[in-house]
Design an enzyme around this catalytic site. Structure first.
Site, mmCIF file in Angstrom:
data_model
loop_
_atom_site.group_PDB
_atom_site.id
_atom_site.type_symbol
_atom_site.label_atom_id
_atom_site.label_comp_id
_atom_site.label_asym_id
_atom_site.label_seq_id
_atom_site.Cartn_x
_atom_site.Cartn_y
_atom_site.Cartn_z
ATOM 1 N N LYS A 109 -12.348 -25.255 11.044
ATOM 2 C CA LYS A 109 -12.210 -23.932 10.144
ATOM 3 C C LYS A 109 -11.508 -24.227 8.814
ATOM 4 O O LYS A 109 -10.710 -25.267 9.011
ATOM 5 C CB LYS A 109 -11.123 -23.205 11.159
ATOM 6 N N GLU B 242 2.557 -11.117 7.945
ATOM 7 C CA GLU B 242 2.503 -12.145 8.864
ATOM 8 C C GLU B 242 3.749 -12.833 8.723
ATOM 9 O O GLU B 242 4.437 -13.358 7.759
ATOM 10 C CB GLU B 242 1.351 -13.097 8.343
ATOM 11 N N GLU C 205 -12.376 -17.315 15.242
ATOM 12 C CA GLU C 205 -11.360 -17.421 13.924
ATOM 13 C C GLU C 205 -10.003 -17.312 14.443
ATOM 14 O O GLU C 205 -9.032 -18.160 14.070
ATOM 15 C CB GLU C 205 -11.773 -16.683 13.080
ATOM 16 N N GLU D 192 -14.220 -9.959 1.376
ATOM 17 C CA GLU D 192 -12.766 -9.860 2.342
ATOM 18 C C GLU D 192 -11.822 -10.266 1.184
ATOM 19 O O GLU D 192 -10.635 -9.466 1.252
ATOM 20 C CB GLU D 192 -12.718 -10.752 3.467
ATOM 21 N N LYS E 276 -8.734 -7.951 0.240
ATOM 22 C CA LYS E 276 -6.911 -8.483 0.186
ATOM 23 C C LYS E 276 -6.274 -8.486 -1.107
ATOM 24 O O LYS E 276 -4.994 -8.327 -1.097
ATOM 25 C CB LYS E 276 -7.080 -9.762 0.804
HETATM 26 C C1 LIG Z 1 -5.135 -15.886 3.705
HETATM 27 C C2 LIG Z 1 -5.037 -14.734 3.938
HETATM 28 O O1 LIG Z 1 -4.926 -14.011 5.252
HETATM 29 C C3 LIG Z 1 -5.113 -14.344 6.394
HETATM 30 C C4 LIG Z 1 -6.389 -14.664 6.693
HETATM 31 C C5 LIG Z 1 -6.949 -13.817 7.533
HETATM 32 C C6 LIG Z 1 -8.555 -13.992 7.823
HETATM 33 O O2 LIG Z 1 -9.133 -14.732 7.461
HETATM 34 O O3 LIG Z 1 -9.157 -13.080 8.689
HETATM 35 C C7 LIG Z 1 -6.155 -12.822 8.080
HETATM 36 C C8 LIG Z 1 -5.010 -12.719 7.951
HETATM 37 C C9 LIG Z 1 -4.003 -13.804 7.250
HETATM 38 O O4 LIG Z 1 -3.653 -14.722 8.263
HETATM 39 C C10 LIG Z 1 -4.798 -13.771 2.708
HETATM 40 O O5 LIG Z 1 -4.399 -12.709 2.915
HETATM 41 O O6 LIG Z 1 -4.846 -14.526 1.390
#
Ligand SMILES: C=C(O[C@@H]1C=C(C(=O)O)C=C[C@H]1O)C(=O)O
Length: 480
Positions: A237, A287, A331, A465, A469
Site C-alpha cells: 500500500k 484522526e 486498505e 477522493e 478531501k
Molecule cells: C491521507 C489522508 O487521509 C487518510 C487516508 C484515507 C483513505 O485513503 O481512505 C482516509 C483517512 C485518512 O487516514 C488525507 O486526508 O490527506
C-alpha cells in the site's frame, strides 16, 4: 515543590484574580526559583495559575497573536474543550531521525526545572512533527522544522465554562523580579479583558481565490506506478498526496478560517500551529494518532473513504458500499493491523474496537479505534515514534512506501500528515494526524490531501477522493 501563590488564583470565575501585587508568598516563590537557578546553573520555571471569566481561547489567541512567537491551538468543539498556547517559555527545534527522542529529552529537562504546587496539573508541552524527519535536499528550506517543541509562556484552556490560564515564568539568576511580575500582571489583565468573538473579515467570493493545482496527470501516473509496484509485490500500500495552492487578493486570516472549521466540524480536532515567522498550519483532523489519559491509550485506524450522499437514501447506499468493499476493507485492515503490531512490539496489549463508520460533513471513513494500557515505563514520544507514519498516510512496507512518496510527489509534505499535539510528560497526551489541513503564509495557502493505493485502486477515483478531501479547507479559506 513550592506552592502556587494563592493570591493569583481567583475565588470566583467572574472576579479578576487579584491582588496583582506580589505578596510575600509570591515573592518567596520567585526568589526561590531565582536562587535555585543560581545554584543549579540553569533557568528555573515558576508555574502560575489563574481562573478567568469564560473567554474564547481562539479569540484570545487572535488578539494576542504576534508573528514572531510560536503558538499552538487545539479544539474539540463537541467536547467543549479548547487550548490556546502562545509565546514560548522554552522551545527547541530538531531535524534529525532522533527527533522524537530529542523532544522527549527536552520535555524531561524542562519538567525538572518546574516549581509547581502538588495540586497543579502538569504543564503541557506543545509539539509539531513534520511528516518526514529530513525533507528531500532539493526542496527549499521547510517553513516548519522536522520537530518543534515548546513550553508555552501562556496556556489558556477551556473545559465547558471553566477557563484556566497557566503562565510559565522562566527565572535566571540575573532576573529583576519586579519587572517579571509587572509583565505577568499586564498580560493577565489584557487576556482577562478579551471578551470578543474571533474577528471575522469579509467572506471572499470563491472566484477571487486563484487555485494552482499540481498536475493531475502527475498524481494519476504516480498511482499507476504504485499499482505496478504493488503487482510486482514491492509494495502493499502507498498513500499518495497532491497539493493545491490557493492565492487570495488579500492576506488570508487563519484564525477566521479556524473559527469556521471548528464550527463546521465539531467532531474533528481543529488545530493551528504558528512557526514564529508568520507561517501557520491549520486544519480539522478526524484522526488521532495517539490520545493518552492516565495511561489509557487510543489510536485511530482510519482508512477507506467514500463521499456523503446528497439524500439520506444515497448516503446509506454509499455507506453500505464502503462497508462492503473488499478494496476499502483491505486498505483499512492494513492500518489496523500495523497499529496493533507496533503497540505489541512495545510490549503493550492492544484491543481493537469494532469496525465503525466515521461520518464527517462531506466524507465518511472506515474507523477502528485501537486501545491499550501503557505502564509508566512507556514514554509518549517512544509510542509516537513507533506509530508514525502509519499506513493511513504512508504505506507498507513503510520505508519503501516513504521512498516512493518522496520520488513521486511534487513537493515536501512539511507538517501535512505529521503528528501534532501536546504531552504533559506525565502520561497524558493528544496527538492528531495533520490531515485536512493547509499551510498559510500571507495571501497564500498550500493544501495537501492524499489517498491510499492498494491492489484494485482506480487512478481517477483516487484523484476524485483527494479533491473531495480538499473541500472542507477550501471553504474555510474563503472565510477570510
Ligand atoms: C491521507 C489522508 O487521509 C487518510 C487516508 C484515507 C483513505 O485513503 O481512505 C482516509 C483517512 C485518512 O487516514 C488525507 O486526508 O490527506
Amino acid at each position: 515543590m513550592h506552592a502556587v501563590p494563592s493570591s493569583v488564583r481567583s475565588s470566583s470565575p467572574l472576579d479578576l484574580p487579584f491582588d496583582l501585587h506580589p505578596g510575600s508568598e509570591q515573592r518567596a516563590v520567585l526568589m526561590a526559583a531565582r536562587e535555585r537557578a543560581r545554584r543549579r546553573g540553569c533557568p528555573q520555571v515558576v508555574v502560575l495559575r489563574s481562573e478567568l471569566p469564560p473567554v474564547d481561547p481562539l479569540a484570545v489567541l487572535q488578539a494576542a497573536y504576534r508573528s514572531d512567537r510560536l503558538y499552538g491551538y487545539w479544539e474539540r468543539r463537541d467536547r467543549h474543550h479548547a487550548i490556546a498556547a502562545f509565546g514560548a517559555a522554552a522551545s527547541a527545534t530538531f531535524a534529525t531521525v532522533r527527533r522524537f527522542v530529542q523532544v522527549r529529552e527536552f520535555v524531561e529537562r524542562w519538567r525538572a526545572r518546574l516549581l509547581a504546587s502538588e495540586e497543579a496539573s502538569t504543564p503541557k508541552f506543545f509539539c509539531s512533527f513534520a511528516f518526514a524527519a529530513a525533507p528531500p535536499a532539493s526542496v527549499p528550506p521547510p517553513l516548519f522544522p522536522a520537530a518543534t517543541v515548546f513550553l508555552p509562556h501562556h496556556q489558556l484552556e477551556r473545559c465547558g465554562e471553566r477557563v484556566e490560564l497557566t503562565t510559565h515564568l522562566v527565572l535566571s539568576p540575573q532576573n529583576d523580579l519586579d519587572a517579571l511580575w509587572a509583565n505577568y500582571c499586564r498580560d493577565l489583565r489584557a487576556i482577562a479583558c478579551i471578551r470578543s468573538e474571533v474577528v471575522p473579515t469579509p467572506i471572499l467570493p470563491a472566484q477571487w481565490l486563484q487555485h494552482r493545482e499540481s498536475r493531475p496527470e502527475r498524481f494519476t501516473a504516480g498511482v499507476s506506478g504504485a499499482l505496478e509496484a504493488i503487482a510486482a509485490e514491492q509494495l502493499e500500500k502507498v498513500v499518495l498526496a497532491r497539493s493545491l495552492e490557493v492565492v487570495a487578493p488579500l492576506p488570508l486570516n487563519p484564525f477566521a478560517s479556524l473559527d469556521f472549521l471548528r464550527r463546521q466540524h465539531p467532531d474533528c480536532f481543529a488545530f493551528a500551529v504558528g512557526n514564529g515567522r508568520n507561517a501557520h498550519f491549520i486544519g480539522a483532523s478526524p484522526e488521532r494518532l495517539l490520545s493518552a489519559r492516565d495511561r489509557h491509550l487510543v489510536s485511530d485506524a482510519l482508512a477507506g473513504s467514500a463521499p456523503r450522499g446528497a439524500t439520506p437514501a444515497e448516503d446509506a447506499r454509499l455507506a453500505a458500499a464502503l462497508l462492503a468493499s473488499d478494496k476499502e476493507q483491505r486498505e483499512h485492515a492494513l492500518v489496523r493491523e500495523f497499529i496493533c503490531l507496533r503497540l505489541r512490539q512495545l510490549g503493550l496489549s492492544p484491543q481493537m474496537g469494532p469496525l465503525q463508520l466515521m461520518q464527517l460533513a462531506n466524507i465518511q471513513h472506515l474507523w477502528t479505534p485501537v486501545r491499550a494500557l501503557a505502564d509508566t515505563g512507556h514514554s509518549i514520544f517512544d509510542i509516537l515514534s513507533h506509530l508514525h507514519p502509519t499506513p493511513a498516510v504512508a504505506g507498507l512496507p513503510r520505508a519503501r512506501a516513504c521512498d516512493y512518496i518522496q520520488s513521486s510527489e511534487a513537493g515536501d509534505r512539511s507538517l501535512y500528515a505529521g503528528p501534532l499535539g501536546w504531552a504533559d510528560g506525565n502520561g497524558n497526551a493528544e496527538f492528531v494526524v495533520g490531515i485536512r489541513s493547509a499551510e498559510v503564509v500571507g495571501a497564500r495557502a498550500r493544501l495537501c490531501a492524499g489517498a491510499g493505493i492498494v491492489a484494485g485502486s482506480d487512478p481517477q477515483a483516487e484523484l476524485a477522493e483527494v479533491q473531495l478531501k480538499w473541500q472542507a479547507m477550501l471553504r474555510a479559506l474563503g472565510r477570510t
